[in-house]
Scaffold this motif. Structure first.
Motif, PDB file in Angstrom:
ATOM      1  N   ARG A  43       0.809  -1.230   0.000  1.00 56.49           N
ATOM      2  CA  ARG A  43       0.000   0.000   0.000  1.00 56.49           C
ATOM      3  C   ARG A  43       0.838   1.274   0.000  1.00 56.49           C
ATOM      4  O   ARG A  43       0.323   2.345  -0.321  1.00 56.49           O
ATOM      5  CB  ARG A  43      -0.928   0.021   1.214  1.00 56.49           C
ATOM      6  N   THR A  44       2.111   1.177   0.345  1.00 58.55           N
ATOM      7  CA  THR A  44       2.944   2.383   0.410  1.00 58.55           C
ATOM      8  C   THR A  44       3.525   2.761  -0.950  1.00 58.55           C
ATOM      9  O   THR A  44       4.108   3.831  -1.092  1.00 58.55           O
ATOM     10  CB  THR A  44       4.090   2.209   1.424  1.00 58.55           C
ATOM     11  N   ILE A  45       3.381   1.892  -1.934  1.00 58.60           N
ATOM     12  CA  ILE A  45       3.927   2.143  -3.266  1.00 58.60           C
ATOM     13  C   ILE A  45       2.788   2.510  -4.208  1.00 58.60           C
ATOM     14  O   ILE A  45       1.801   1.776  -4.309  1.00 58.60           O
ATOM     15  CB  ILE A  45       4.653   0.885  -3.814  1.00 58.60           C
ATOM     16  N   CYS A  46       2.930   3.643  -4.889  1.00 62.90           N
ATOM     17  CA  CYS A  46       1.943   4.022  -5.904  1.00 62.90           C
ATOM     18  C   CYS A  46       2.207   3.196  -7.160  1.00 62.90           C
ATOM     19  O   CYS A  46       3.305   3.229  -7.710  1.00 62.90           O
ATOM     20  CB  CYS A  46       2.022   5.507  -6.224  1.00 62.90           C
ATOM     21  N   LYS A  47       1.195   2.442  -7.559  1.00 65.14           N
ATOM     22  CA  LYS A  47       1.287   1.638  -8.770  1.00 65.14           C
ATOM     23  C   LYS A  47       0.605   2.401  -9.908  1.00 65.14           C
ATOM     24  O   LYS A  47      -0.515   2.856  -9.754  1.00 65.14           O
ATOM     25  CB  LYS A  47       0.604   0.271  -8.599  1.00 65.14           C
ATOM     26  N   VAL A  48       1.302   2.526 -11.030  1.00 66.99           N
ATOM     27  CA  VAL A  48       0.771   3.262 -12.179  1.00 66.99           C
ATOM     28  C   VAL A  48       0.464   2.256 -13.284  1.00 66.99           C
ATOM     29  O   VAL A  48       1.313   1.442 -13.637  1.00 66.99           O
ATOM     30  CB  VAL A  48       1.782   4.314 -12.679  1.00 66.99           C
ATOM     31  N   PHE A  49      -0.756   2.340 -13.801  1.00 64.25           N
ATOM     32  CA  PHE A  49      -1.210   1.422 -14.842  1.00 64.25           C
ATOM     33  C   PHE A  49      -1.715   2.200 -16.038  1.00 64.25           C
ATOM     34  O   PHE A  49      -2.043   3.374 -15.935  1.00 64.25           O
ATOM     35  CB  PHE A  49      -2.388   0.565 -14.322  1.00 64.25           C
ATOM     36  N   TYR A  50      -1.820   1.513 -17.149  1.00 62.36           N
ATOM     37  CA  TYR A  50      -2.641   1.975 -18.261  1.00 62.36           C
ATOM     38  C   TYR A  50      -3.767   0.964 -18.371  1.00 62.36           C
ATOM     39  O   TYR A  50      -3.527  -0.200 -18.671  1.00 62.36           O
ATOM     40  CB  TYR A  50      -1.867   2.060 -19.585  1.00 62.36           C
ATOM     41  N   ASN A  51      -4.971   1.386 -18.085  1.00 61.23           N
ATOM     42  CA  ASN A  51      -6.155   0.533 -17.996  1.00 61.23           C
ATOM     43  C   ASN A  51      -6.012  -0.403 -16.798  1.00 61.23           C
ATOM     44  O   ASN A  51      -5.929  -1.626 -16.925  1.00 61.23           O
ATOM     45  CB  ASN A  51      -6.411  -0.242 -19.289  1.00 61.23           C
ATOM     46  N   ALA A  52      -5.996   0.205 -15.629  1.00 60.39           N
ATOM     47  CA  ALA A  52      -5.803  -0.524 -14.372  1.00 60.39           C
ATOM     48  C   ALA A  52      -6.827  -1.636 -14.179  1.00 60.39           C
ATOM     49  O   ALA A  52      -6.505  -2.692 -13.635  1.00 60.39           O
ATOM     50  CB  ALA A  52      -5.865   0.444 -13.190  1.00 60.39           C
ATOM     51  N   MET A  53      -8.047  -1.416 -14.647  1.00 61.98           N
ATOM     52  CA  MET A  53      -9.093  -2.416 -14.470  1.00 61.98           C
ATOM     53  C   MET A  53      -8.679  -3.761 -15.083  1.00 61.98           C
ATOM     54  O   MET A  53      -8.873  -4.812 -14.471  1.00 61.98           O
ATOM     55  CB  MET A  53     -10.387  -1.909 -15.119  1.00 61.98           C
ATOM     56  N   PHE A  54      -8.114  -3.710 -16.274  1.00 65.46           N
ATOM     57  CA  PHE A  54      -7.665  -4.944 -16.934  1.00 65.46           C
ATOM     58  C   PHE A  54      -6.533  -5.588 -16.147  1.00 65.46           C
ATOM     59  O   PHE A  54      -6.608  -6.764 -15.776  1.00 65.46           O
ATOM     60  CB  PHE A  54      -7.226  -4.656 -18.377  1.00 65.46           C
ATOM     61  N   ASP A  55      -5.469  -4.815 -15.900  1.00 61.89           N
ATOM     62  CA  ASP A  55      -4.293  -5.369 -15.229  1.00 61.89           C
ATOM     63  C   ASP A  55      -4.623  -5.901 -13.836  1.00 61.89           C
ATOM     64  O   ASP A  55      -4.195  -6.997 -13.462  1.00 61.89           O
ATOM     65  CB  ASP A  55      -3.184  -4.317 -15.131  1.00 61.89           C
ATOM     66  N   LEU A  56      -5.374  -5.135 -13.064  1.00 61.90           N
ATOM     67  CA  LEU A  56      -5.689  -5.559 -11.697  1.00 61.90           C
ATOM     68  C   LEU A  56      -6.579  -6.795 -11.667  1.00 61.90           C
ATOM     69  O   LEU A  56      -6.423  -7.654 -10.792  1.00 61.90           O
ATOM     70  CB  LEU A  56      -6.324  -4.410 -10.912  1.00 61.90           C
ATOM     71  N   THR A  57      -7.480  -6.918 -12.626  1.00 64.63           N
ATOM     72  CA  THR A  57      -8.317  -8.117 -12.715  1.00 64.63           C
ATOM     73  C   THR A  57      -7.465  -9.346 -13.009  1.00 64.63           C
ATOM     74  O   THR A  57      -7.636 -10.405 -12.388  1.00 64.63           O
ATOM     75  CB  THR A  57      -9.400  -7.938 -13.798  1.00 64.63           C
TER      76      THR A  57
END
Length: 186
Positions: A43-57
């Motif tokens: 939780r202490t690290i900011c994760k940067v995504f492009y289309n986070a919904m896809f990657d996180l799923t």
């Protein structure tokens, strides 16, 4: 960035990370994958995504299958969402050209018809994933700067003119064509 077998088969085959000028690709068979998943659940690290919904799923399903901690979703940024809020062109490929003047490979550039990412050499998949992660990282650095915050939150209407492009896939950019986006409050 995550790599999956295909868009239909979302089984994880690798994860690409980017921090500054350093990149790491860990395949699902790599001994580093557990460490990557630990970082993604921090939780202490900011994760940067492009289309986070896809990657996180995809990552969440992988973690559930292997009984790992799920990815943290409380400290993330999504370049896809940031771009949508600015009415910028959709797609990582288009944004890379539009804002960074750089072209990255699309899936169609590297993947023959009726093939999956598993049919490609490891190096090709890793390079694609790392280039996507690099582009996402660079777009995030640009978008979190002054123009992003001013355009999204300033009270007055603000017009952002895209950087002048010279060549895009062999087609000359015409700066005389109106090509700006207006963001207004409300």
């Amino acid at each position: 960035d995550t790599e999956t077998v295909s868009l239909k088969n979302r089984d994880l085959i690798g994860i690409g990370l980017r921090a500054g000028n350093l990149g790491l690709y860990a395949s699902d068979a790599s001994p580093l994958i557990e460490r990557v998943l630990e970082l993604l659940s921090d939780r202490t690290i900011c994760k940067v995504f492009y289309n986070a919904m896809f990657d996180l799923t995809v990552i969440d399903a992988y973690c559930n299958a292997l009984d790992f901690a799920p990815p943290d979703t409380s400290n993330i940024s999504d370049v896809f969402t940031m771009a949508q809020m600015q009415a910028l062109p959709p797609g990582l490929f288009a944004l890379g050209i539009y804002l960074l003047h750089e072209r990255i490979d699309e899936i169609s550039d590297i993947l023959p018809d009726r093939k999956t990412m598993l049919d490609l050499p490891f190096e090709v998949v890793a390079k694609k994933c790392l280039n996507d992660a690099k582009t996402t990282h660079r777009l995030y650095d640009l978008m979190k700067g002054d123009w992003w915050h001013k355009s999204a939150f300033q009270q007055d209407s603000w017009v952002w003119h895209p950087p002048e492009l010279v060549w895009v896939d062999g087609t000359e950019y015409d700066p005389s064509c109106p090509d700006s986006f207006t963001v207004t409050p409300g």
